[in-house]
Design a protein around this motif. Structure first.
Motif, PDB file in Angstrom:
ATOM      1  N   LYS A 150       6.465   9.026   8.018  1.00  0.00           N
ATOM      2  CA  LYS A 150       7.453   8.404   8.692  1.00  0.00           C
ATOM      3  C   LYS A 150       8.353   9.032   9.867  1.00  0.00           C
ATOM      4  N   ASP A 151       7.900  10.485   9.767  1.00  0.00           N
ATOM      5  CA  ASP A 151       8.934  11.339  10.734  1.00  0.00           C
ATOM      6  C   ASP A 151       7.830  11.759  11.962  1.00  0.00           C
ATOM      7  N   SER A 152       8.172  11.541  13.123  1.00  0.00           N
ATOM      8  CA  SER A 152       7.275  11.351  14.210  1.00  0.00           C
ATOM      9  C   SER A 152       7.262  13.018  14.594  1.00  0.00           C
ATOM     10  N   ASP A 153       8.050  13.990  14.447  1.00  0.00           N
ATOM     11  CA  ASP A 153       8.086  15.285  14.603  1.00  0.00           C
ATOM     12  C   ASP A 153       7.028  15.799  13.637  1.00  0.00           C
ATOM     13  N   PHE A 154       6.741  15.183  12.667  1.00  0.00           N
ATOM     14  CA  PHE A 154       5.841  15.922  11.765  1.00  0.00           C
ATOM     15  C   PHE A 154       4.361  15.431  12.106  1.00  0.00           C
ATOM     16  N   ILE A 155       4.434  13.983  12.412  1.00  0.00           N
ATOM     17  CA  ILE A 155       3.209  13.444  12.526  1.00  0.00           C
ATOM     18  C   ILE A 155       2.252  14.258  13.741  1.00  0.00           C
ATOM     19  N   LYS A 156       2.876  14.341  14.828  1.00  0.00           N
ATOM     20  CA  LYS A 156       2.229  15.156  15.858  1.00  0.00           C
ATOM     21  C   LYS A 156       1.711  16.585  15.625  1.00  0.00           C
ATOM     22  N   ILE A 157       2.228  17.239  14.475  1.00  0.00           N
ATOM     23  CA  ILE A 157       1.537  18.511  14.220  1.00  0.00           C
ATOM     24  C   ILE A 157       0.432  18.132  13.236  1.00  0.00           C
ATOM     25  N   ILE A 158       0.889  17.439  12.061  1.00  0.00           N
ATOM     26  CA  ILE A 158      -0.015  17.612  10.981  1.00  0.00           C
ATOM     27  C   ILE A 158      -1.388  16.683  11.313  1.00  0.00           C
ATOM     28  N   GLN A 159      -1.357  15.895  12.611  1.00  0.00           N
ATOM     29  CA  GLN A 159      -2.737  15.058  12.709  1.00  0.00           C
ATOM     30  C   GLN A 159      -3.715  15.791  13.751  1.00  0.00           C
ATOM     31  N   ASP A 160      -3.085  17.027  14.135  1.00  0.00           N
ATOM     32  CA  ASP A 160      -3.755  17.840  15.005  1.00  0.00           C
ATOM     33  C   ASP A 160      -4.867  18.494  14.318  1.00  0.00           C
ATOM     34  N   PRO A 161      -6.457  18.366  14.705  1.00  0.00           N
ATOM     35  CA  PRO A 161      -7.511  18.982  14.049  1.00  0.00           C
ATOM     36  C   PRO A 161      -7.293  20.315  14.072  1.00  0.00           C
ATOM     37  N   SER A 162      -7.075  21.047  15.035  1.00  0.00           N
ATOM     38  CA  SER A 162      -6.799  22.584  15.101  1.00  0.00           C
ATOM     39  C   SER A 162      -5.795  23.194  13.686  1.00  0.00           C
TER      40      SER A 162
ATOM     41  N   GLN B 234       0.964  -1.200  -0.185  1.00  0.00           N
ATOM     42  CA  GLN B 234       0.052  -0.063   0.018  1.00  0.00           C
ATOM     43  C   GLN B 234       0.780   1.134  -0.145  1.00  0.00           C
ATOM     44  N   GLU B 235       1.807   1.261   0.803  1.00  0.00           N
ATOM     45  CA  GLU B 235       2.772   2.329   1.006  1.00  0.00           C
ATOM     46  C   GLU B 235       3.749   2.674  -0.474  1.00  0.00           C
ATOM     47  N   LEU B 236       3.888   1.438  -0.904  1.00  0.00           N
ATOM     48  CA  LEU B 236       4.628   1.554  -2.013  1.00  0.00           C
ATOM     49  C   LEU B 236       3.661   2.434  -3.253  1.00  0.00           C
ATOM     50  N   ALA B 237       2.236   2.066  -3.212  1.00  0.00           N
ATOM     51  CA  ALA B 237       1.362   2.644  -4.131  1.00  0.00           C
ATOM     52  C   ALA B 237       1.410   4.128  -3.938  1.00  0.00           C
ATOM     53  N   ASP B 238       1.476   4.510  -2.497  1.00  0.00           N
ATOM     54  CA  ASP B 238       1.238   5.799  -2.210  1.00  0.00           C
ATOM     55  C   ASP B 238       2.510   6.536  -2.597  1.00  0.00           C
ATOM     56  N   TYR B 239       3.581   5.982  -2.265  1.00  0.00           N
ATOM     57  CA  TYR B 239       4.779   6.829  -2.692  1.00  0.00           C
ATOM     58  C   TYR B 239       5.042   6.867  -4.344  1.00  0.00           C
ATOM     59  N   GLN B 240       4.395   5.968  -4.801  1.00  0.00           N
ATOM     60  CA  GLN B 240       4.449   5.862  -6.403  1.00  0.00           C
ATOM     61  C   GLN B 240       3.491   7.291  -6.879  1.00  0.00           C
ATOM     62  N   SER B 241       2.419   7.525  -6.055  1.00  0.00           N
ATOM     63  CA  SER B 241       1.786   8.443  -6.631  1.00  0.00           C
ATOM     64  C   SER B 241       2.257   9.938  -5.993  1.00  0.00           C
ATOM     65  N   VAL B 242       2.970   9.900  -5.078  1.00  0.00           N
ATOM     66  CA  VAL B 242       3.632  11.092  -4.550  1.00  0.00           C
ATOM     67  C   VAL B 242       4.722  11.599  -5.480  1.00  0.00           C
TER      68      VAL B 242
ATOM     69  N   THR C 199       1.592  11.331   2.984  1.00  0.00           N
ATOM     70  CA  THR C 199       2.433  10.332   2.653  1.00  0.00           C
ATOM     71  C   THR C 199       3.790  10.690   2.912  1.00  0.00           C
ATOM     72  N   MET C 200       4.241  12.028   2.404  1.00  0.00           N
ATOM     73  CA  MET C 200       5.765  12.274   2.652  1.00  0.00           C
ATOM     74  C   MET C 200       6.207  12.368   4.151  1.00  0.00           C
ATOM     75  N   THR C 201       5.120  12.873   4.887  1.00  0.00           N
ATOM     76  CA  THR C 201       5.472  13.169   6.152  1.00  0.00           C
ATOM     77  C   THR C 201       5.431  12.014   7.155  1.00  0.00           C
TER      78      THR C 201
END
Lengths: 605, 252
Positions: A448-460, A367-375, A444-446
């Motif tokens: 794998k990076d925990s620093d990014f994840i906690k920011i971009i998943q925040d609803p606000s 699945q991730e392979l397909a995601d990266y291909q589309s990125v 998809t790009m971000t």
């Protein structure tokens, strides 16, 4: 019992890699011809390369092998071929170029999606441009001389191959001897003949040994042409012809430079290396018509595309030959290259460089392979709308710095400039439609990076990013499927630049974003009042005080610059599904696509 | 991991001075560094990441001649011969700074036009031609350490090192840091070559070379692999990121 061959790096540029590839090509040929297991691995061990063989080599059978060309002599329009035997098969660069041109035109006419039928022209030889560069830079004579010296050894070709196997398998103490010297010795012992000693060092093979001052002692400024040992050059020539990627790059009106790169293996099977490289050179070559930065960016993106496609076919085949769930740069390290600048009749070495690979592409499953291909496809589609001739040089250079660096954070300096460019294009009704990066792609790009994840998943965070999107991209007059549509609210200009320039200080950044949100809120109230009279709902996101409080928390707990950059990236992204045309890449000649990247309406979260 | 060898702290006694054979000096880079690899020509030059033993010995010779040559005007040849031998025989080890960033540049340069010069010998001016050349500049973060020995002239050596203010290309300044100089019994750092390394050819003076052969003002010819030898050198640095315009190396 030879199971490994070692190639010590001694040049510090792409010559090391070409030498390895020239050697491995001979190794693979010798094993294949003698019916031994010819699947070999290429491993980079830092100070040297290692060629790992599946099983110990039977040298006896190899001694009996007949001569075959490790690389063909090349023939251009003006090449002097009087010294070359009549029966030799030349690589005719004029013919091969014609084939390549025919095929490229055909692909262009089919809008990048060629139909395979009997009338379709055949794909070109993968090494076409490697032959052309030799004639174009007038190195055909030297190249053919290298070939000829090799051809003169044809009676002892088996012995030469055996000497190569033996010399490169001994772990030589480099302070005392070199592998090529050792090979000379072994060959002479076996045949009582000598290998040719020196040949002219052609700048395309040894880019730092071009004609110039290089004295043991700085006592004169006499310019000498360089000499190097024949065997190294012969191996390098074979590696470059079979595995190099060369392209003419348009620099200015009627000025073309050459750029040559080689893919440096890290830990990869030769068969896979070859397959991916040939796919790239035959069917998916980067374009040279839009400047250096775009060539580099396309090279990396298209290579990633081919490698991921190869992974995908392996995943389908469920081959357990080796693990494919690794970052891209686990298999190959980088592209090493040389840029040859045109000086009228001749070319000079302008730059010796390396291009890293996006280590953030790390698929863990299909699945991730397909995601990266589309990125990768999405990035290609954006980049293919930019061109140095149209004044996008800086944007392309910023993008190239991101994609050839290994870090994801390099994306943001580009994204800030690109955001500005997007808004300028959207505001201009005559401009070509502009393409955006999608939120899905950014996720998809971000991921794998925990620093990014906690920011971009925040609803606000997402609500504020969407507010930015609806004040900048989805504002003013937009193109929709039903034609242009006036949205009833004004577009905000320069926001990306302001947020980015204030992100150095927490307080300044918060002041800037609060200022924007206050204006946005006021506009929302004004609009909803108007729409209420007409009995329509407002299709814009509402941000709340809690969102702002949460953003303050995010800025306190994380790097302000990162939060600001992510807000800009998401704010100026595409939040809806792309239309089909959005993911096409523009070809060499400009295709007038009458599509638009921004259509449809976004709905509230 | 390559590590600094712990000096023996078992005895607090100071060792007799003449027992110490190795000197380690430390410099702080204060400008960008560049030193053309010796196998590269003037047209396209990758830079070495750190000064090579050859460059360091030449720097030592330069400051030696500048500081003491004046006192030996009558017996210069004899004096320099003896001085040259002990400098030539030093074994030099280099410990790179923590971080190195290589910047790639091309610039236009005017250089001597040999063909035009040969064609017309009657010219009153030196013919020049212009073209572009490729150069790399290295930014260093942290200190550069040089350990050399074995020698019984450590005091003189330390004095010479303190006079050096640049290595490599002229103007690549380094600040000598006297407080970090150490004289030890053994080599201060050793590489553990089981981990990845970056290769850098290290030129050095040949074992039997003489001052007149490497002196650019003498007519004696110097030969590659005899008077100037290029050995493979391994630096304990790792390439961490790379792009078209830069390479970043980190020390292990």
């Amino acid at each position: 019992m030879i199971k490994n061959l070692f190639v010590t790096k001694k040049y510090g540029n792409y010559a090391d890699t070409f030498l390895l590839l020239g050697l491995v090509q001979l190794v693979e040929y010798a094993l294949r011809k003698t019916n031994q297991k010819s699947d070999v691995g290429l491993v980079d061990e830092g100070t040297r390369y290692r060629i790992s063989l599946k099983q110990a080599v039977n040298l006896e059978a190899i001694t009996k092998l007949d001569y075959t060309n490790p690389f063909p002599p090349v023939k251009g329009q003006k090449t002097d071929t009087s010294k070359i035997p009549q029966e030799t098969d030349f690589f005719d660069t004029a013919k091969e170029s014609e084939k390549r041109k025919l095929y490229k035109d055909y692909v262009f006419q089919q809008r990048g999606k060629p139909q395979w039928n009997e009338d379709a022209p055949k794909p070109p030889h993968a090494s076409t441009q490697n032959g052309v560069i030799l004639t174009s830079m007038r190195h055909d004579r030297n190249h053919n001389e290298l070939w000829q010296l090799g051809w003169q050894l044809k009676d002892h070709y088996g012995a030469l191959l055996v000497a190569l196997f033996q010399a490169f398998s001994e772990e030589i103490n480099f302070e005392l001897n070199t592998e090529t010297n050792r090979c000379q010795e072994l060959f002479t012992q076996a045949t009582n003949c000598k290998l040719p000693e020196v040949a002219s060092a052609v700048k395309i093979y040894l880019p730092t040994s071009v004609q110039g001052v290089n004295r043991v002692k700085a006592d004169t400024n006499k310019v000498d042409s360089q000499k190097a040992d024949w065997l190294s050059l012969w191996l390098i020539a074979g590696g470059l012809f079979s595995f190099g990627i060369a392209e003419r790059i348009k620099i200015a009106d009627r000025v073309f430079d050459w750029r040559v790169v080689v893919l440096e293996p890290q830990d990869i099977q030769l068969s896979k290396y070859k397959e991916v490289l040939d796919q790239l050179r035959k069917y998916n070559p980067p374009s040279g018509g839009h400047g250096v930065a775009r060539f580099d960016a396309e090279l990396i993106l298209r290579f990633c595309q081919e490698l991921l496609n190869n992974h995908a076919s392996q995943a389908d085949a469920e081959s357990d030959e080796f693990d494919i769930w690794e970052p891209i740069n686990h298999f190959v390290k980088s592209f090493l290259g040389t840029h040859f600048g045109s000086k009228g009749q001749v070319y000079g070495v302008k730059e010796v460089f390396s291009l890293g690979l996006p280590g953030w592409i790390r698929p863990d499953n299909s699945q991730e392979l397909a995601d990266y291909q589309s990125v990768v496809q999405e990035h290609l589609s954006v980049i293919s709308t930019l061109s140095a001739e149209e004044g996008h040089g800086e944007l392309l250079a910023a993008y190239r710095d991101f994609i050839t660096g290994t870090s994801l954070r390099q994306f943001f300096p580009f994204q800030v400039s690109y955001a500005d460019y997007v808004i300028k294009q959207l505001a201009d009704s005559k401009a070509r439609p502009v393409r955006l990066f999608s939120v899905t792609g950014l996720n998809t790009m971000t991921k794998k990076d925990s620093d990014f994840i906690k920011i971009i998943q925040d609803p606000s965070f997402l609500r504020i990013a969407k507010a930015i999107n609806q004040a900048t991209v989805y504002a003013g007059k937009v193109q929709t499927k039903q034609g242009p549509k006036e949205l009833g609210w004004q577009r905000t200009y320069g926001l990306a630049q302001r947020l980015s320039s204030q992100s150095g200080s927490k307080n300044d950044f918060l002041k800037e974003i609060t200022d924007f949100l206050a204006k946005y809120e006021a506009e929302n109230l004004r609009l909803s009042e108007q729409l209420q009279k007409e009995g329509k709902p407002l299709k814009r996101v509402w941000t709340t005080k809690e969102d702002l409080d949460r953003l303050v928390e995010l800025v306190n707990n994380n790097d302000t610059v990162l939060v600001a950059n992510l807000l800009i990236a998401y704010g100026y992204a595409r939040w809806n599904k792309p239309k089909e045309n959005d993911l096409e890449t523009d070809d060499e000649q400009d295709i007038n696509l009458d599509d638009t990247a921004i259509s449809g309406e976004s709905s509230d979260d | 991991m390559p590590k600094r060898l712990n000096k023996s702290h078992t005895t607090q006694q100071e060792l007799p001075v003449n027992a110490k054979q190795w000197l380690t000096v430390t410099y702080q880079p204060v400008s960008l560094f560049s030193l053309k690899r010796s196998d590269a020509t003037s047209m396209a030059a990758r830079s070495n990441l750190v000064p090579t033993p050859y460059a360091i010995k030449m720097a030592l010779l330069k400051v030696l001649l500048e500081s003491q040559g004046g006192q030996h005007q009558s017996d210069l040849d004899q004096w320099i011969k003896s001085q040259f031998i002990w400098i030539r025989d030093l074994s030099i080890h280099i410990w790179p700074p923590e971080k190195l960033v290589v910047n790639r540049n091309g610039y236009k340069l005017r250089y001597y036009d040999q063909t035009a010069d040969k064609a017309d010998k009657s010219r009153s001016t030196l013919p020049m031609q212009d073209g572009f050349v490729f150069r790399e500049w290295v930014y260093m973060q942290g200190h550069l350490q040089i350990c050399c020995g074995p020698s019984d002239r450590l005091t003189q050596l330390e004095q010479l090192f303190s006079l050096i203010n640049y290595f490599g290309k002229r103007g690549c300044f380094f600040q000598y840091l006297p407080q970090y100089s150490q004289q030890t019994l053994d080599l201060l750092f050793q590489h553990n070559s089981t981990i990845g390394f970056t290769v850098q050819p290290m030129d050095d003076l040949g074992e039997k070379t003489t001052f007149s052969r490497i002196n650019p003002y003498s007519t004696d010819k110097a030969q590659l692999d005899k008077d100037r030898v290029i050995k493979p050198g391994f630096l304990p640095v790792q390439l961490t990121s790379s792009s078209a315009r830069y390479d970043i190396y980190q020390r292990y």
